[in-house]
Design a protein around this motif. Structure first.
Motif, PDB file in Angstrom:
ATOM      1  N   ALA A   1       0.916  -1.178   0.046  1.00 45.29           N
ATOM      2  CA  ALA A   1      -0.175   0.068   0.199  1.00 45.29           C
ATOM      3  C   ALA A   1       0.992   1.204   0.095  1.00 45.29           C
ATOM      4  O   ALA A   1       0.631   2.304  -0.551  1.00 45.29           O
ATOM      5  N   GLU A   2       1.952   1.397   0.702  1.00 49.62           N
ATOM      6  CA  GLU A   2       2.830   2.331   0.816  1.00 49.62           C
ATOM      7  C   GLU A   2       3.479   2.617  -0.412  1.00 49.62           C
ATOM      8  O   GLU A   2       3.482   3.953  -0.906  1.00 49.62           O
ATOM      9  N   LYS A   3       4.069   1.766  -1.425  1.00 48.99           N
ATOM     10  CA  LYS A   3       4.757   2.027  -2.548  1.00 48.99           C
ATOM     11  C   LYS A   3       3.635   2.413  -3.652  1.00 48.99           C
ATOM     12  O   LYS A   3       3.820   3.182  -4.361  1.00 48.99           O
ATOM     13  N   THR A   4       2.667   1.810  -3.439  1.00 48.79           N
ATOM     14  CA  THR A   4       1.291   2.136  -4.499  1.00 48.79           C
ATOM     15  C   THR A   4       1.063   3.696  -4.216  1.00 48.79           C
ATOM     16  O   THR A   4       0.769   4.345  -5.035  1.00 48.79           O
ATOM     17  N   PHE A   5       0.497   3.978  -3.136  1.00 52.24           N
ATOM     18  CA  PHE A   5       0.543   5.413  -2.450  1.00 52.24           C
ATOM     19  C   PHE A   5       1.677   6.222  -3.138  1.00 52.24           C
ATOM     20  O   PHE A   5       1.255   7.459  -3.870  1.00 52.24           O
ATOM     21  N   LEU A   6       3.000   5.840  -2.825  1.00 49.62           N
ATOM     22  CA  LEU A   6       3.935   6.834  -3.305  1.00 49.62           C
ATOM     23  C   LEU A   6       3.976   7.008  -4.951  1.00 49.62           C
ATOM     24  O   LEU A   6       4.119   8.031  -5.436  1.00 49.62           O
ATOM     25  N   ASN A   7       3.842   5.806  -5.501  1.00 49.95           N
ATOM     26  CA  ASN A   7       4.056   5.732  -7.071  1.00 49.95           C
ATOM     27  C   ASN A   7       2.861   6.375  -7.560  1.00 49.95           C
ATOM     28  O   ASN A   7       3.182   7.293  -8.651  1.00 49.95           O
ATOM     29  N   ALA A   8       1.757   6.684  -6.912  1.00 54.07           N
ATOM     30  CA  ALA A   8       0.318   7.399  -7.502  1.00 54.07           C
ATOM     31  C   ALA A   8       0.637   8.866  -7.314  1.00 54.07           C
ATOM     32  O   ALA A   8       0.038   9.615  -7.958  1.00 54.07           O
ATOM     33  N   LEU A   9       1.512   9.204  -6.437  1.00 52.61           N
ATOM     34  CA  LEU A   9       2.014  10.692  -5.972  1.00 52.61           C
ATOM     35  C   LEU A   9       3.166  10.923  -7.240  1.00 52.61           C
ATOM     36  O   LEU A   9       3.579  12.165  -7.207  1.00 52.61           O
TER      37      LEU A   9
ATOM     38  N   ILE B   1      15.152  12.144   5.128  1.00 56.74           N
ATOM     39  CA  ILE B   1      14.858  13.560   5.598  1.00 56.74           C
ATOM     40  C   ILE B   1      13.847  13.499   6.330  1.00 56.74           C
ATOM     41  O   ILE B   1      12.840  12.419   6.362  1.00 56.74           O
ATOM     42  N   ILE B   2      13.649  14.221   7.578  1.00 49.33           N
ATOM     43  CA  ILE B   2      12.943  14.563   8.756  1.00 49.33           C
ATOM     44  C   ILE B   2      12.166  15.679   8.138  1.00 49.33           C
ATOM     45  O   ILE B   2      12.834  16.687   8.131  1.00 49.33           O
ATOM     46  N   ALA B   3      10.808  15.675   8.228  1.00 49.26           N
ATOM     47  CA  ALA B   3      10.157  16.768   7.766  1.00 49.26           C
ATOM     48  C   ALA B   3       8.963  16.872   8.879  1.00 49.26           C
ATOM     49  O   ALA B   3       8.505  15.862   9.629  1.00 49.26           O
ATOM     50  N   ALA B   4       8.316  18.193   9.059  1.00 50.30           N
ATOM     51  CA  ALA B   4       7.176  18.357   9.715  1.00 50.30           C
ATOM     52  C   ALA B   4       6.009  19.137   8.862  1.00 50.30           C
ATOM     53  O   ALA B   4       6.275  19.952   7.944  1.00 50.30           O
ATOM     54  N   ARG B   5       4.774  19.168   9.403  1.00 53.23           N
ATOM     55  CA  ARG B   5       3.668  19.793   9.111  1.00 53.23           C
ATOM     56  C   ARG B   5       2.812  20.180  10.174  1.00 53.23           C
ATOM     57  O   ARG B   5       2.329  19.230  10.993  1.00 53.23           O
ATOM     58  N   GLY B   6       2.476  21.482  10.310  1.00 56.69           N
ATOM     59  CA  GLY B   6       2.050  21.736  11.478  1.00 56.69           C
ATOM     60  C   GLY B   6       0.310  22.217  11.171  1.00 56.69           C
ATOM     61  O   GLY B   6      -0.056  21.808  10.035  1.00 56.69           O
ATOM     62  N   HIS B   7      -0.406  22.773  12.119  1.00 51.47           N
ATOM     63  CA  HIS B   7      -1.623  23.100  11.740  1.00 51.47           C
ATOM     64  C   HIS B   7      -1.453  24.542  10.758  1.00 51.47           C
ATOM     65  O   HIS B   7      -0.236  24.880  10.700  1.00 51.47           O
TER      66      HIS B   7
ATOM     67  N   ALA C   1       8.922  14.944   0.424  1.00 55.28           N
ATOM     68  CA  ALA C   1       8.483  15.052   1.785  1.00 55.28           C
ATOM     69  C   ALA C   1       7.232  15.740   1.838  1.00 55.28           C
ATOM     70  O   ALA C   1       6.076  15.536   2.248  1.00 55.28           O
ATOM     71  N   ALA C   2       7.286  17.010   1.176  1.00 53.91           N
ATOM     72  CA  ALA C   2       6.027  17.908   0.773  1.00 53.91           C
ATOM     73  C   ALA C   2       4.982  17.323   0.270  1.00 53.91           C
ATOM     74  O   ALA C   2       4.026  17.459   0.534  1.00 53.91           O
ATOM     75  N   ALA C   3       4.877  16.709  -0.926  1.00 52.37           N
ATOM     76  CA  ALA C   3       3.981  15.952  -1.481  1.00 52.37           C
ATOM     77  C   ALA C   3       3.463  14.867  -0.672  1.00 52.37           C
ATOM     78  O   ALA C   3       2.134  14.807  -0.592  1.00 52.37           O
ATOM     79  N   ILE C   4       4.079  14.344   0.055  1.00 51.71           N
ATOM     80  CA  ILE C   4       3.542  13.056   1.092  1.00 51.71           C
ATOM     81  C   ILE C   4       2.748  13.919   2.270  1.00 51.71           C
ATOM     82  O   ILE C   4       1.570  13.465   2.516  1.00 51.71           O
ATOM     83  N   LEU C   5       3.316  14.891   2.544  1.00 50.98           N
ATOM     84  CA  LEU C   5       2.750  15.635   4.000  1.00 50.98           C
ATOM     85  C   LEU C   5       1.343  16.221   3.378  1.00 50.98           C
ATOM     86  O   LEU C   5       0.349  16.089   4.252  1.00 50.98           O
ATOM     87  N   GLU C   6       1.372  16.624   2.185  1.00 50.57           N
ATOM     88  CA  GLU C   6       0.284  17.684   1.862  1.00 50.57           C
ATOM     89  C   GLU C   6      -0.723  16.508   1.360  1.00 50.57           C
ATOM     90  O   GLU C   6      -1.971  16.757   1.673  1.00 50.57           O
ATOM     91  N   ASP C   7      -0.492  15.442   0.508  1.00 49.79           N
ATOM     92  CA  ASP C   7      -1.503  14.526   0.178  1.00 49.79           C
ATOM     93  C   ASP C   7      -2.181  13.771   1.429  1.00 49.79           C
ATOM     94  O   ASP C   7      -3.446  13.683   1.623  1.00 49.79           O
ATOM     95  N   LEU C   8      -1.407  13.474   2.483  1.00 56.11           N
ATOM     96  CA  LEU C   8      -1.995  12.949   3.778  1.00 56.11           C
ATOM     97  C   LEU C   8      -2.739  13.847   4.587  1.00 56.11           C
ATOM     98  O   LEU C   8      -3.103  13.453   5.589  1.00 56.11           O
TER      99      LEU C   8
END
Ligand code: AMP
Length: 361
Positions: free
Chosen positions: A111-119, A195-201, A241-248
């Motif tokens: 599921a993780e790789k499928t999710f990443l490839n779709a992005l 890379i360690i990334a963060a997303r806030g409110h 990282a930004a693409a993942i954080l934003e999609d989720l």
């Protein structure tokens, strides 16, 4: 239920009992929060420093209710918490960060790789393996050797076997418990970075400089941060990282493990919806460390600065290596972090040391 930002004095829940939860607890306490831990383990590393500790299975509804009553938000330090536990908490009106979608996208390697490839994010080529008969055709397509991994619950190199033939694959599949698996093409990486990334409110993003990681037997041994020539990969790692954080629609700290290939491409190996071992260097090397950053994010506070103050060589203390603590303590530029675990089984993460080095020019 108070709104966000949470005020000091509020209580934050953590699902999971390990060292990541312990270091999150210490960081949260520094900001004036209380922590309530729910873990199935007696005497867990984080339960011993938290204000409240509930020892129960993750699926124990009475325990989850108690946690929801105590807490203003709940997070997790361990991505293999059952999804049902989060759904139950959410059903009680308890805010959860990161949300259940982050957990669902990272608990299962297919599921993780499928999710990443779709992005549009590259990973190694892979095949789903539901039974031994799937292995021959998959090897044919992916090339040998390839890495057979259980889809769920593998960590620190556990649940993985290199295979070169269908017969080896069938034996490995049985050894791994006959569970649903994934076969991964071998990444011909020149190095591993993360890379360690963060997303806030309010969609605020923050990224730490990329670190370079060395593993032994699938277990992280060292991280050097910032990585040598980190500028070469930083922008691309941040974009991934930004693409993942934003999609989720993510809130909290995320770790992204990457393979850097000889032709310069970056493939994602794995994402972790939590603070990450390759981010431990930030405790002594960055303005705001990953643990405080995660607490800031889930509490709805503004994110802290991520820039490095010194270079760090982080070394995990595995098993009996923890017995070298007196030598580490004797080095005034070695910052020792021990997890308070009893038994030093081989390969078990008992602590880490951050050795301070001057930043390169
Ligand atoms: P993982 O548990 O998936 O993070 O794997 C642990 C370590 O095994 C990685 O950090 C790599 O060193 C190695 N590894 C995992 N997957 C691959 C792959 N597809 N190709 C080459 N090495 C891998």
């Amino acid at each position: 239920m108070p709104g966000f930002p949470l005020e000091p004095g509020a209580t934050i829940g953590i699902l999971g009992g390990g060292q990541l939860g312990r270091m999150l607890t210490v960081a949260a306490t520094e900001l004036g929060f209380d922590i309530a831990v729910l873990t199935p383990r007696e005497n867990a590393p984080d339960a011993r420093v938290a204000a409240y500790a509930i020892t129960a299975a993750y699926t124990d509804e009475a325990a989850l209710r108690e946690l929801a009553d105590l807490c203003d938000v709940v997070t997790f330090e361990f991505e293999n918490v059952p999804a049902d536990a989060l759904e139950f908490l959410a059903g009680l009106g308890c805010p959860i960060a990161p949300g259940p979608k982050a957990l669902a996208s990272t608990q299962d390697r297919v599921a993780e790789k499928t999710f990443l490839n779709a992005l549009g994010i590259e990973t190694v080529a892979f095949a789903q393996v539901d039974g031994p008969d799937d292995i021959g055709p998959a090897l044919e397509r992916l090339g040998a050797p390839a890495l057979l991994k259980t889809r769920r619950e593998g960590y620190d190199g556990k649940g993985q076997r290199w295979i070169s033939t269908a017969a080896e694959g069938a034996a490995a599949f049985a050894e791994l418990g006959g569970k649903p698996a994934i076969l991964e093409a071998r990444a011909e990486f020149v190095r591993e970075v993360s890379i360690i990334a963060a997303r806030g409110h309010g969609e605020q993003l923050a990224f730490y400089p990329v670190g370079e990681n060395r593993h032994a037997d699938g277990i992280l041994k060292t991280t050097v941060a910032p990585a040598p020539e980190w500028e070469r990969v930083q922008d691309r790692a941040e974009a991934i990282a930004a693409a993942i954080l934003e999609d989720l629609d993510y809130v909290g700290v995320l770790g992204v493990e990457l393979f850097e290939l000889a032709d310069g491409r970056l493939l994602v190996n794995e994402i972790a919806p939590r603070v990450h071992n390759t981010g431990h260097w930030t405790q002594d090397g960055a303005v705001c460390d990953q643990f405080e950053q995660h607490i800031r994010a889930v509490a709805g506070w503004p994110l802290g600065a991520t820039q490095p103050l010194v270079a760090i060589e982080m070394e995990n203390l595995l098993g009996q290596e923890v017995e070298t603590w007196p030598d580490i303590a004797a080095d005034p530029y070695a910052r020792l972090h021990l997890y308070g675990k009893g038994e030093a089984r081989p390969g078990r993460k008992m602590g880490h040391v951050n050795r301070l080095r001057p930043l390169p020019d």
